[in-house]
Design an enzyme around this catalytic site. Structure first.
Site, mmCIF file in Angstrom:
data_model
loop_
_atom_site.group_PDB
_atom_site.id
_atom_site.type_symbol
_atom_site.label_atom_id
_atom_site.label_comp_id
_atom_site.label_asym_id
_atom_site.label_seq_id
_atom_site.Cartn_x
_atom_site.Cartn_y
_atom_site.Cartn_z
ATOM 1 N N HIS A 1 -45.299 9.116 -25.393
ATOM 2 C CA HIS A 1 -46.458 8.715 -26.159
ATOM 3 C C HIS A 1 -47.957 9.348 -25.665
ATOM 4 O O HIS A 1 -48.514 9.781 -26.381
ATOM 5 C CB HIS A 1 -46.388 7.325 -26.672
ATOM 6 C CG HIS A 1 -45.324 7.492 -27.733
ATOM 7 N ND1 HIS A 1 -44.166 6.926 -27.356
ATOM 8 C CD2 HIS A 1 -45.233 7.642 -29.206
ATOM 9 C CE1 HIS A 1 -43.450 6.952 -28.644
ATOM 10 N NE2 HIS A 1 -44.065 7.344 -29.613
ATOM 11 N N ARG B 1 -48.841 7.349 -36.875
ATOM 12 C CA ARG B 1 -48.102 6.360 -36.267
ATOM 13 C C ARG B 1 -48.857 4.669 -36.391
ATOM 14 O O ARG B 1 -49.642 4.838 -35.249
ATOM 15 C CB ARG B 1 -47.915 6.917 -34.854
ATOM 16 C CG ARG B 1 -46.949 7.906 -34.596
ATOM 17 C CD ARG B 1 -46.731 8.669 -33.253
ATOM 18 N NE ARG B 1 -45.632 9.184 -33.068
ATOM 19 C CZ ARG B 1 -45.606 10.641 -32.929
ATOM 20 N NH1 ARG B 1 -46.973 11.331 -33.165
ATOM 21 N NH2 ARG B 1 -44.653 11.281 -32.571
ATOM 22 N N ARG C 1 -46.357 5.896 -41.330
ATOM 23 C CA ARG C 1 -44.945 5.451 -40.833
ATOM 24 C C ARG C 1 -45.323 3.757 -40.271
ATOM 25 O O ARG C 1 -46.007 3.496 -39.701
ATOM 26 C CB ARG C 1 -44.463 6.273 -39.725
ATOM 27 C CG ARG C 1 -43.186 5.510 -39.216
ATOM 28 C CD ARG C 1 -42.772 6.368 -38.001
ATOM 29 N NE ARG C 1 -43.684 6.020 -36.798
ATOM 30 C CZ ARG C 1 -43.084 6.797 -35.921
ATOM 31 N NH1 ARG C 1 -42.344 7.599 -35.610
ATOM 32 N NH2 ARG C 1 -44.035 6.541 -34.530
ATOM 33 N N GLU D 1 -33.821 10.138 -37.865
ATOM 34 C CA GLU D 1 -33.889 10.246 -36.507
ATOM 35 C C GLU D 1 -32.664 9.279 -35.864
ATOM 36 O O GLU D 1 -32.845 9.616 -34.663
ATOM 37 C CB GLU D 1 -35.229 9.708 -35.962
ATOM 38 C CG GLU D 1 -35.876 8.287 -36.523
ATOM 39 C CD GLU D 1 -37.212 8.027 -35.943
ATOM 40 O OE1 GLU D 1 -37.751 8.548 -35.210
ATOM 41 O OE2 GLU D 1 -37.712 6.915 -36.608
ATOM 42 N N ASN E 1 -37.802 14.109 -32.129
ATOM 43 C CA ASN E 1 -37.979 13.417 -30.760
ATOM 44 C C ASN E 1 -36.768 12.395 -30.299
ATOM 45 O O ASN E 1 -36.201 12.471 -29.334
ATOM 46 C CB ASN E 1 -39.323 12.812 -30.620
ATOM 47 C CG ASN E 1 -40.522 13.605 -30.890
ATOM 48 O OD1 ASN E 1 -40.347 14.806 -30.811
ATOM 49 N ND2 ASN E 1 -41.715 12.989 -31.321
ATOM 50 N N ASP E 2 -36.391 11.545 -31.780
ATOM 51 C CA ASP E 2 -35.544 10.694 -31.474
ATOM 52 C C ASP E 2 -34.279 11.379 -31.536
ATOM 53 O O ASP E 2 -33.098 11.117 -30.859
ATOM 54 C CB ASP E 2 -35.750 9.261 -32.155
ATOM 55 C CG ASP E 2 -36.489 8.556 -31.509
ATOM 56 O OD1 ASP E 2 -36.324 8.077 -30.390
ATOM 57 O OD2 ASP E 2 -37.815 7.826 -32.224
ATOM 58 N N ARG F 1 -35.266 10.762 -23.971
ATOM 59 C CA ARG F 1 -36.383 11.472 -24.312
ATOM 60 C C ARG F 1 -37.396 11.669 -23.069
ATOM 61 O O ARG F 1 -38.403 12.084 -22.828
ATOM 62 C CB ARG F 1 -37.111 11.501 -25.574
ATOM 63 C CG ARG F 1 -37.554 10.143 -25.823
ATOM 64 C CD ARG F 1 -37.744 9.664 -27.172
ATOM 65 N NE ARG F 1 -39.390 10.058 -27.637
ATOM 66 C CZ ARG F 1 -39.853 9.676 -28.751
ATOM 67 N NH1 ARG F 1 -39.180 9.204 -29.855
ATOM 68 N NH2 ARG F 1 -41.164 9.864 -28.759
ATOM 69 N N CYS G 1 -41.422 16.451 -38.418
ATOM 70 C CA CYS G 1 -42.466 15.763 -37.865
ATOM 71 C C CYS G 1 -42.194 15.419 -36.234
ATOM 72 O O CYS G 1 -43.135 14.944 -35.567
ATOM 73 C CB CYS G 1 -43.007 14.414 -38.352
ATOM 74 S SG CYS G 1 -41.821 13.096 -38.113
HETATM 75 C C1 PEP Z 1 -39.650 11.386 -33.609
HETATM 76 O O1 PEP Z 1 -39.003 10.512 -33.224
HETATM 77 O O2 PEP Z 1 -39.584 12.658 -33.705
HETATM 78 C C2 PEP Z 1 -40.998 10.864 -34.096
HETATM 79 C C3 PEP Z 1 -41.830 11.673 -34.816
HETATM 80 O O3 PEP Z 1 -41.459 9.587 -33.757
HETATM 81 P P1 PEP Z 1 -41.787 9.206 -32.525
HETATM 82 O O4 PEP Z 1 -42.256 10.331 -31.804
HETATM 83 O O5 PEP Z 1 -43.003 8.174 -32.840
HETATM 84 O O6 PEP Z 1 -40.638 8.210 -31.975
HETATM 85 MG MG MG Z 2 -39.199 8.489 -33.308
#
Ligand code: PEP
Ligand code: MG
Length: 758
Positions: free
Chosen positions: A372, A479, A515, A614, A637-638, A648, A685
């Protein structure tokens, strides 16, 4: 071990012992004479035959500077590299070694000139100065004995006092001390991982540089306590001042952080321990540092994320207190106007506290692309290079630095030639940026006329202003957990409402996808006790918490509804693993809508409820989900970490699995197809959409809406405008059928051959 005794031997009380040390330190003798005397005093206080002091010299060499008990001819002769022998091991690990049979340790090396073979037991501690190793202090004895933890503590306190002598410049040349070895004088070129693009050339600011403590042993505990009291008062006043002036305009949450700090800074146990250390004979500064070191040692053994976070807070407060003791007050006192932050690891608040205007780059010893802090740094549009090991010890405060986030390169104290070459790149970079500027008002349409929706990802600190650009559709991912993370407790409904209303206002009527909170996982809340988990990323997080503790989710829904009277409201639930979870979450939202209606509240004029894709299990229920939801958004990402079973946040896996692989692309293609069949909008996203090549592939497999960090907008739009989608679509079908692990090279060639700007 057979024959091992436990020693509790120290002749004097700690207070008397430190007084003796102080008396020797303040003698008018030469530094060498004082060192010779000091090792005698220490050896006799520990009732041990040997005490030796090693000093770190240029070239990472530890030289024996004084010894009681080892052969006299070894002084200034015996030298060990950092990492060599027991002494070198202590310097390398910065940890004490306590051995009853030194020669049985795998790192033991025998130096005949010292005559140390006679001595069985060995205890050594690093001499640390401003967090750098300045030397090593060792006590040895004939008897096989293990020293007690109290004795090691005492030896560490003595080592701290000796650091003062080394730092005084009397022992070795101050330039050598400052640099901690020859490496500091060199120009260095290091390669790490590319975490955020861009180029910056600025002086370095070390994150949390320790205040250089000038004196460790006090003349009078009473006057040290008075100084401590004055510093505490100044610290409290500073925190109060920050709160009063509401210096941080970006949100209430900042204020709450400082209020939490104020409580920590009043922690009675902590103050008491500092006072006790002063009673031992230390100066107020040395006492604060000593207590902090003890706390760190204890905290590093804890696995609780919450407690480790608290330890970080305490460290920050200790540093602020040290600054007050040194008469330097606030953190920003001597910072240059613009600079690059060098850190082992840094949190979003800490980074922002330096001021968005001033931070122009970030170098991290750790860091992973989808963590993050990196997402936030990208939103701030600053280059970041990670995985630069030992950056904190290689860079000195104020050193000229170049951070090249596009190539993952860091230049420390660059030579004139490098500066010149980089200056050219900077010029090119500016040219590119100017080119992207010219695209700001151009439509995001491919050469064959297909419009690609571009949105930005945002959070509390992100400059949402870019959403006002003509061809940006809106905020595709807001977020909401970021304000939660920065708060000292769950933000109440009204403060949430204000935050959301402000974002809606700033986005000037464009869509904002809120979200709902995704806390847990790598986003722990300091005040919300999530039981310790083996796998927090797959643990109790996001909507799972919202469904199990509906009050939290209901309050957030209430705040969102109240923030959008007569406006459009887009709400998206994260981490949905099955359709039933979406139904449940949506029912909670509907309940709040009912509540608002019954209250006569002005409702949003349009509400759209979506879900994130995700978690892999939902991939088999996309048609059902698409029937229920107004839109879906792929969180790669997840999703990538769960598809590939690849954490990750793990830097060792950061480059292992690629979104540009048939395995991943086929998953995204299937989602796009399922959504098209249901006629539901789907966007992407994940962070990777900000890279033009990745974005090209995603568009090629059928996605038409992307949401990315603002820094990616220019390059992605340039790519879109140079693309012939019909042709690419066909090529992607072929790509998806390949057995390759990675299709990055193929896609790069394709882009080059077809004049696509990636
Ligand atoms: C993701 O998981 O791709 C996402 C956009 O959410 P975050 O990165 O906040 O977990
Ligand atoms: Mg995520």
């Amino acid at each position: 071990m057979a024959g091992t005794k436990h020693s509790s031997k120290v002749v004097s009380s700690p207070l008397l012992f430190l007084r003796k040390i102080r008396d020797v330190m303040s003698r008018p003798d030469s530094a060498q004479e004082r060192m010779d005397e000091l090792v005698k005093v220490i050896a006799s206080e520990f009732l041990s035959e040997v005490c030796s002091m090693y000093v770190l010299r240029a070239g990472e060499v530890l030289e024996l500077f004084a010894s009681e008990g080892l052969n006299a001819e070894s002084v200034h002769t015996t030298r060990l590299q950092v990492g060599e022998g027991l002494v070198g091991e202590i310097a390398l690990t910065r940890e004490p070694l306590n051995l009853s049979h030194a020669d049985q340790h795998p790192k033991f090396v025998y130096r005949p000139e010292t005559g140390e073979e006679k001595f069985q037991s060995f205890v050594g501690v690093p001499i640390l100065r401003a967090e750098q190793v300045a030397g090593v202090l060792v006590v040895q004895s004939h008897e096989a004995q293990s020293y007690t933890s109290e004795q090691i503590e005492l030896l560490q306190t003595v080592a701290m006092v000796l650091a003062e002598l080394i730092g005084s410049g009397e022992v070795i040349d101050p330039a050598e001390v400052k640099r901690g070895g020859s490496k500091g004088l060199l120009s260095l070129h290091l390669t790490g991982s590319r975490l955020a693009p861009g180029l910056a050339q600025m002086p370095a600011v070390l994150h949390r540089p320790r205040v250089d403590i000038a004196s460790y042993v006090a003349e009078s505990p009473t006057s040290e306590k008075t100084r401590l009291q004055t510093a505490f008062t100044a610290l409290q006043a500073q925190i109060d001042d920050v709160i009063r002036k509401a210096q941080f305009k970006e949100g209430e949450a900042q204020r709450e952080i400082f209020e939490a700090y104020r409580l920590f800074a009043q922690d009675k146990g902590w103050v008491q321990r500092i006072v006790q250390a002063i009673d031992l004979g230390l100066t107020a500064e040395a006492a604060v540092q000593r207590v902090q070191e003890q706390l760190q040692a204890r905290m590093s053994q804890l696995s609780s994320e919450y407690l480790r976070e608290r330890a970080k807070d305490m460290e920050e407060i200790s540093n602020r207190l040290l600054q007050h003791l040194a008469g330097k007050g606030g953190k920003a006192a001597n910072l240059p106007e613009e600079f690059i932050v060098v850190a082992h690891d840094i949190g979003p608040v800490e980074l922002l506290e330096y001021g968005r205007k001033h931070v122009k780059g970030l170098v991290l010893e750790e860091g992973s692309p989808t963590s993050h802090i990196i997402i936030i740094a990208r939103a701030m549009e600053i280059p970041v290079v990670g995985k630069i090991r030992n950056a904190m010890s290689m860079v000195q405060e104020g050193d000229p630095l170049i951070v090249d986030g596009d190539h993952g390169e860091v230049y420390i104290r660059p030579t004139y030639d490098v500066e010149q070459a980089i200056a050219e790149h900077v010029a090119q970079y500016r040219e590119k940026a100017a080119y992207y500027e010219t695209l700001r008002d151009e439509p995001s349409v491919t050469r064959d006329g297909v419009r690609i929706g571009l949105n930005i990802n945002a959070g509390l600190f992100v400059d949402v202003k870019r959403v006002q650009e003509r061809d940006i559709d809106g905020i595709g991912l807001y977020r909401t957990e970021l304000p939660y993370m920065l708060s000292a407790h769950f933000p109440d409904i009204e403060s949430q409402r204000k935050t959301y209303a402000k974002v809606i206002r700033q986005s000037g009527g464009k869509k904002v996808v809120f979200r709902t909170f995704d806390v847990g996982g790598d986003k722990p809340l300091p005040y919300f006790n999530i039981p310790q988990e083996e796998n927090p990323a797959m643990g109790w997080r996001a909507t799972r918490i919202g469904l199990d503790r509906p009050a939290i989710l209901l309050r957030q829904c209430r705040a969102l509804i109240a923030a959008a009277p007569n406006k459009r409201l887009d709400v998206m639930f994260p981490f949905i693993a099955e359709v039933a979870e979406f139904d449940e979450a949506k029912a909670l939202f509907d309940r709040e809508m009912e509540h608002a209606r019954a209250n006569g509240q002005t409702l949003p004029k349009e509400v759209r409820i979506g879900a994130m894709v995700e978690v892999p299990s939902i991939l088999w229920q996309i048609p059902e989900l698409a029937k229920r939801a107004d839109f879906l958004s792929i969180g790669s990402n997840d999703l990538m970490q769960f598809l590939f079973a690849s954490d990750r946040g793990n830097p060792n896996l950061a480059d292992r699995y690629d979104l540009l692989s048939p395995a991943a692309l086929r998953v995204f293609r299937q989602i796009a197809r399922d959504c098209a069949a249901e006629g539901v909008e789907v966007s992407f996203c994940g962070e990777l959409a900000r890279k033009p090549l990745e974005a090209m592939a995603l568009i090629g497999i059928g996605l038409r809406n992307l949401s990315l960090s603002a820094s990616g907008l220019g390059p992605v739009k340039a790519m879109v405008r140079s693309l012939d989608l019909a042709q690419l679509g066909e090529y992607m079908e072929y790509i998806c059928s390949l057995p390759d692990r990675n299709v990055r090279a193929r896609l790069t060639h394709y882009a080059r051959d077809h004049g696509i700007e990636v």
